[in-house]
Design an enzyme around this catalytic site. Structure first.
Site, PDB file in Angstrom:
ATOM      1  N   LYS A 149       0.622   1.338 -11.340  1.00 56.26           N
ATOM      2  CA  LYS A 149       0.456   0.056 -10.655  1.00 56.26           C
ATOM      3  C   LYS A 149      -0.928  -0.001 -10.019  1.00 56.26           C
ATOM      4  CE  LYS A 149       1.052  -1.064  -6.765  1.00 56.26           C
ATOM      5  NZ  LYS A 149       0.469  -1.081  -5.412  1.00 56.26           N
ATOM      6  N   THR A 186      -3.225   0.042  -3.422  1.00 59.86           N
ATOM      7  CA  THR A 186      -2.761   1.380  -3.693  1.00 59.86           C
ATOM      8  C   THR A 186      -2.693   1.550  -5.198  1.00 59.86           C
ATOM      9  OG1 THR A 186      -1.450   1.441  -1.704  1.00 59.86           O
ATOM     10  CG2 THR A 186      -0.852   2.966  -3.432  1.00 59.86           C
ATOM     11  N   GLU A 234      -6.547  -8.403  -9.034  1.00 58.82           N
ATOM     12  CA  GLU A 234      -6.198  -9.591  -8.249  1.00 58.82           C
ATOM     13  C   GLU A 234      -7.209 -10.699  -8.505  1.00 58.82           C
ATOM     14  OE1 GLU A 234      -3.801  -7.574  -4.519  1.00 58.82           O
ATOM     15  OE2 GLU A 234      -5.936  -7.981  -4.331  1.00 58.82           O
ATOM     16  N   ASN A 281      -5.589 -12.342  -0.897  1.00 54.97           N
ATOM     17  CA  ASN A 281      -5.695 -11.379   0.192  1.00 54.97           C
ATOM     18  C   ASN A 281      -5.779 -11.985   1.579  1.00 54.97           C
ATOM     19  OD1 ASN A 281      -5.621  -8.567  -0.796  1.00 54.97           O
ATOM     20  ND2 ASN A 281      -7.128  -9.415  -2.209  1.00 54.97           N
ATOM     21  N   THR A 306       1.011 -10.194   7.628  1.00 57.12           N
ATOM     22  CA  THR A 306       1.614  -9.039   8.289  1.00 57.12           C
ATOM     23  C   THR A 306       2.929  -9.439   8.952  1.00 57.12           C
ATOM     24  OG1 THR A 306      -0.596  -8.289   8.759  1.00 57.12           O
ATOM     25  CG2 THR A 306       1.165  -7.217   9.961  1.00 57.12           C
TER      26      THR A 306
END
Lengths: 410, 410
Positions: free
Chosen positions: A187, A198, A283, A405, A410
């Site tokens: 991924k 990540t 992305e 992004n 959050t």
């Protein structure tokens, strides 16, 4: 809690197996445990080997690495393992003492659920930083996790976050002694720039390999593949790449043999394949960029230079705008830290020379412009200083990237 | 070609002078010479001192530096100078042998036009890379360039590229011996990320300073100001900062004296002022970000850490999205290379603690969210490892940035 008893056939002939379940004796699963905000997305999974496997890993250099990284680094160093338990939706990083204890708990819960001995399960996690894991969801999820021989795709789905496609690889390698297999799953969320995402990658093989040799291969191959879509110092808190080798093919790979060279090449092919899939799924990416640097002073400088060009926001926006703005490419090479000499430097966009030993080739700008309009853009930079070459892969920087992004909450 | 004879009064009392013409004896000009694509924009200018001035400069570390950089580096090292000739619209970088000769020609043409001795004019250029200068335009432009005592604003306009505002600074410094003045002008195009833009800054002072001391001051002050909105290795081909000191105030600044400390502070204030103006005018920027790092092991680590956070695309998009995504901030600190210990690390967004010695403070997320909605966002990161502090300045990353840089055309 019931524990899932695994009775895997040593010669698993599952007809549809692919990805990480392609080599013999590797089973997998992926389910929805409710860890992700999207309550239908898969987010808990496991790869299990029917027999103990050696495992080599390369892990993030981030000094705030997640506790699952420290845990897995230790597990694969000291033991043969039986599998890897993963979740997405929560990176469990920056979660203090409670986060460390939760990783230990996850390991124990997984080993119990799969009927495995203690310390035989590595753990990898990805997702939001700084939020505690809901361990009840992990516990409930483990009850539903049916490990099956053809389930690589579900596992691959369970590790993705903002990825738009599932990334799998498999290959069968023929030797004079017989065949063995390699499988993989990865991924991103695909940005070339490493602090964006990540990177998790899992490889399996039924080749018979020594731990020391596998440690060497994974390090060497990572440097020219996954690290060329990333920069060492910029890795996320959770980046990890694993290779599990269970030996079930009985094809022995002895260091120094012809088999070993072939094995290293095969692993490299697997790594490049998934590294490129990650970049292609970057992305907001609309283009795939290959940067070849030739004739650098040494391999480190060749890599640094190629990565600096592929990572430059100005180069990436020019690629997005389909503009042969070669000045930005040359400028990135100049600040990369690699030794350069303008008088011996030449740059080609695809096959079109645009900078010839320090002199701009304005007459070729139209043709270079056509090359920039391809979906796959290639820069060939000749430094003519030494003998070292390197390739980096990247993608363009689009407004869509910023949207993804900045709207992430959050 | 007529040469402009400069007869500047030693005590130029121009009432409206500001910016670089604020100190005594500094005159300036800026005109449209047709170098930029926009045929009405100013693109050629000069600062001239009525008497020889010492000059210190810091220049790009880019190994493909423009020939004007090499030229000016040499000029200010070996001579007192009389002025600096600048153009925007063409960086004259990557232009081979012809580009080098054109810089020599520009110097000679300027010196002749202004009636100055040879080797007394430094040169700074910004704009597109890889296109040859049209020297006829420079020649014609020099004929129109009327150096005047109040023309700092025109000079400031002539150096900007994608900047949206002109950036000037001036201050009068009072000492026991009398007053002296400092003036300045700068251009970005404002991105904190250094490979995005050429940074040019010009400062003047009528203080009486020794060259060796001025060299020290400019280096020291740049490290904590302009270099904190940039990263050394990422400078463009043309980045340059100059200070000219002509001594006309007769206020002597002797190294080690109280005046010297005051002078260094005053120069630092001037540099910070223009550095912050550059960031506030960042391409597509909607927010101003201050990153304070406290208690790093040493000053180099404090700076590296602060810059890594301010430069992280993930942090920048979070700032744009007004999201208190502190995990991205911690992750950037972790990969910056600075020594960190999660158990002693605390993070405040404005005055709100969000990460206390390694433990997330989820209960403060709502208040932190309010802090992220301010126009000026402040991160305070306490590493508690050593005694060194540093501050970096940045801006958010918006879709507008991508638009500006992908639509820029070669």
């Amino acid at each position: 809690m019931h524990s899932i008893k695994i009775e895997m056939s040593i010669n698993n002939n599952c007809h549809y197996s692919s990805g990480i379940t392609y080599p013999q004796g590797f089973w997998a699963s992926g389910i929805c445990a409710g860890i992700k905000k999207n309550k239908e997305a898969l987010d808990l999974g496991a790869i299990i080997s029917s027999v103990p496997a050696i495992c080599s890993g390369v892990f993030t250099q981030n000094r705030f690495c997640a506790p699952s990284v420290s845990y897995s680094r230790k597990i694969v160093k000291e033991n043969t393992i039986r599998g890897i338990l993963i979740n997405s939706g929560n990176a469990n990083a920056g979660t203090g003492q409670e986060g460390i204890l939760n990783v230990l708990k996850m390991g124990e819960m997984g080993e119990k659920a799969f009927g495995l001995p203690p310390q035989s399960l590595a753990i990898a996690q990805t997702g939001i930083i700084g939020v505690q894991m809901d361990m009840n969801k992990v516990q409930d999820g483990l009850r539903k996790l049916n490990i099956e021989p053809c389930n690589s795709y579900a596992f691959a789905k369970a590790i993705i976050t903002t990825d738009t496609v599932v990334k799998e690889y498999n290959a069968e390698i023929t030797t004079l002694d017989g065949n063995y297999r390699i499988g993989g799953v990865a991924k991103g969320s695909g940005m070339i720039h490493p602090n964006m995402a990540t990177l998790l990658a899992f490889f399996t093989t039924d080749a018979k390999v020594q731990k020391e040799f596998l440690d060497k291969v994974i390090k060497e191959v990572t440097d020219s593949t996954f690290n060329m879509i990333t920069v060492d110092k910029d890795t996320s808190t959770n980046d990890s790449t694993f290779i599990m080798a269970n030996g079930l093919s009985n094809i022995e790979i002895k260091e120094g043999s012809a088999n070993a060279i072939q094995f290293t090449d095969a692993i490299k092919e697997a790594f490049i394949n998934l590294a490129q899939k990650i970049v292609r799924d970057g992305e907001g990416a609309t283009k795939f960029l290959t940067v070849n640097v030739f004739g650098a002073k040494d391999i480190e400088q060749a890599r640094t230079c190629a990565r600096a060009i592929a990572a430059s926001p100005l180069v990436k926006t020019a690629v997005h705008g389909q503009d042969p703005n070669w000045g930005r490419i040359i400028a990135a090479a100049g600040y990369s830290g690699a030794e350069v000499n303008v008088d011996t430097t030449s740059l080609f966009i695809g096959p079109i020379c645009i900078f010839d030993n320090g002199t701009p080739q304005g007459q070729n700008l139209k043709e270079a412009n056509l090359e920039m309009h391809r979906k796959d853009v290639i820069f060939n930079l000749y430094l003519n200083i030494g003998e070292a070459d390197a390739t980096a892969w990247g993608c363009d920087l689009s407004g869509q990237y910023v949207t993804i992004n900045s709207e992430y909450s959050t």
